[in-house]
Write a protein that holds these residues in place. Structure first.
Motif, PDB file in Angstrom:
ATOM      1  N   TYR A 164       7.068  46.836  -5.309  1.00  0.00           N
ATOM      2  CA  TYR A 164       8.188  47.754  -5.068  1.00  0.00           C
ATOM      3  C   TYR A 164       9.177  47.132  -4.077  1.00  0.00           C
ATOM      4  N   TYR A 209      12.073  48.656  -1.343  1.00  0.00           N
ATOM      5  CA  TYR A 209      12.700  49.802  -0.696  1.00  0.00           C
ATOM      6  C   TYR A 209      13.851  49.294   0.169  1.00  0.00           C
ATOM      7  N   GLN A 214      16.077  50.457   3.579  1.00  0.00           N
ATOM      8  CA  GLN A 214      16.007  51.382   4.713  1.00  0.00           C
ATOM      9  C   GLN A 214      17.074  51.051   5.741  1.00  0.00           C
ATOM     10  N   MET A 241      16.403  55.775   9.298  1.00  0.00           N
ATOM     11  CA  MET A 241      16.530  56.605   8.099  1.00  0.00           C
ATOM     12  C   MET A 241      15.313  56.457   7.196  1.00  0.00           C
ATOM     13  N   GLU A 242      15.306  57.263   6.123  1.00  0.00           N
ATOM     14  CA  GLU A 242      14.188  57.201   5.194  1.00  0.00           C
ATOM     15  C   GLU A 242      14.243  55.949   4.339  1.00  0.00           C
ATOM     16  N   LEU A 243      13.139  55.668   3.694  1.00  0.00           N
ATOM     17  CA  LEU A 243      13.082  54.557   2.751  1.00  0.00           C
ATOM     18  C   LEU A 243      13.539  55.050   1.386  1.00  0.00           C
ATOM     19  N   LEU A 266      13.592  53.998  -2.627  1.00  0.00           N
ATOM     20  CA  LEU A 266      13.061  53.100  -3.649  1.00  0.00           C
ATOM     21  C   LEU A 266      14.213  52.580  -4.508  1.00  0.00           C
ATOM     22  N   TYR A 294      10.989  48.905  -8.934  1.00  0.00           N
ATOM     23  CA  TYR A 294       9.546  48.782  -8.939  1.00  0.00           C
ATOM     24  C   TYR A 294       9.091  48.092 -10.215  1.00  0.00           C
ATOM     25  N   ASP A 336      15.089  55.202  -7.192  1.00  0.00           N
ATOM     26  CA  ASP A 336      15.885  56.409  -6.969  1.00  0.00           C
ATOM     27  C   ASP A 336      17.299  56.115  -6.510  1.00  0.00           C
ATOM     28  N   GLN A 378      17.970  46.981   5.816  1.00  0.00           N
ATOM     29  CA  GLN A 378      16.662  46.334   5.812  1.00  0.00           C
ATOM     30  C   GLN A 378      16.033  46.562   4.435  1.00  0.00           C
ATOM     31  N   LEU A 418      12.549  46.272   2.270  1.00  0.00           N
ATOM     32  CA  LEU A 418      11.100  46.211   2.412  1.00  0.00           C
ATOM     33  C   LEU A 418      10.445  46.072   1.051  1.00  0.00           C
ATOM     34  N   PHE A 433       2.847  46.851   2.905  1.00  0.00           N
ATOM     35  CA  PHE A 433       4.247  46.479   3.060  1.00  0.00           C
ATOM     36  C   PHE A 433       4.379  45.103   3.699  1.00  0.00           C
ATOM     37  N   GLY A 434       5.445  44.408   3.324  1.00  0.00           N
ATOM     38  CA  GLY A 434       5.834  43.207   4.037  1.00  0.00           C
ATOM     39  C   GLY A 434       6.563  43.583   5.322  1.00  0.00           C
ATOM     40  N   SER A 435       6.929  42.566   6.104  1.00  0.00           N
ATOM     41  CA  SER A 435       7.603  42.807   7.382  1.00  0.00           C
ATOM     42  C   SER A 435       9.076  43.114   7.227  1.00  0.00           C
ATOM     43  N   GLY A 436       9.600  42.904   6.020  1.00  0.00           N
ATOM     44  CA  GLY A 436      10.994  43.256   5.784  1.00  0.00           C
ATOM     45  C   GLY A 436      11.949  42.099   5.961  1.00  0.00           C
TER      46      GLY A 436
END
Lengths: 116, 114
Positions: free
Chosen positions: A33, A35, A37, A41-43, A45, A48, A59, A88, A90, A107-110
């Motif tokens: 996936y 994401y 961000q 704020m929210e992540l 998507l 995927y 989304d 960012q 992710l 998750f990766g570190s971004g």
């Protein structure tokens, strides 16, 4: 050690450049996936994949594209970066069967992208 | 939308105190997950609770789920300065192909003062 890796960690790039954000995982997960961000704020998507040669849009509408040629690799590409792409990004993966409906994500570190 | 909403948005406590964060969601879920995110980093999976479970423990973490109220809470006991982070709940939304992909709220920003 099994993990998920994102490179680069930080990227500052000029408008109009083509960029690829790398994501690789060594856990053998079939699902991956992306994401987006913004700070605090929210992540959201944005893409995927259920497996090799499978990609779906998420989304949040995104001008980025993804590919899944190998199980472990899920790169994200922006053909022409713009300041509005500053955010960012992710990457995540998960590995149980589809119908269990409940595996945790790794998750990766971004990658923190800044387009100037 | 399946998106969970965390409450409060920010929480500031002293080391040793307990921290409680809440999550509310709108539709039926298969499971609910809690994640932690240190500033500028990726998310770390903390705990998953299924819809047929009411409470789950992991170390100093305690998660409850009330499906009748469509809410969950995350309790961190005896907090430490190292617990300072943002905490997100994620609820699964079914996608094409039958898989569940969680959607995330804005998170609760927790600051633990030494």
């Amino acid at each position: 050690e099994a993990d998920i890796y994102q490179t680069p960690r930080y990227l500052v790039i000029g408008t109009g450049k083509k960029i690829t954000l790398e994501c690789s995982q060594t856990m053998g997960h079939d699902k991956m996936y992306w994401y987006q961000q913004d700070p605090g704020m929210e992540l959201h998507l944005i893409h995927y994949s259920y497996g090799v040669n499978s990609t779906e849009k998420g989304d949040l509408s995104s001008e980025s594209t993804v590919s899944r040629i190998r199980t472990e690799h899920f790169p994200l590409t922006l053909e022409s970066a713009r300041p509005s792409h500053t955010s960012q990004y992710l990457c995540a993966s998960s590995g149980l069967g589809r119908l269990t409906g409940g595996e945790g994500y790794t998750f990766g570190s971004g990658t923190r992208l800044t387009v100037v | 939308s399946q998106q969970g909403e965390e409450d409060p948005q920010a929480l500031s406590i002293q080391e040793g105190e307990n921290a409680t964060m809440n999550c509310s969601y709108k539709t039926s879920i298969n499971n609910l997950q809690w994640y932690r995110q240190n500033s500028g980093r990726g998310l770390v999976h903390l705990i998953l609770i299924r819809s047929n479970e009411r409470e789950k423990h992991s170390g100093r973490l305690r998660v409850t789920l009330d499906t009748s109220k469509k809410s969950s809470s995350l309790l961190i006991t005896a907090s430490r300065a190292a617990d300072t982070a943002s905490y997100f709940c994620a609820t699964g939304g079914k996608r094409s192909g039958g898989s569940y992909i969680p959607t995330f709220g804005r998170g609760t920003s927790l600051i633990v003062h030494p």
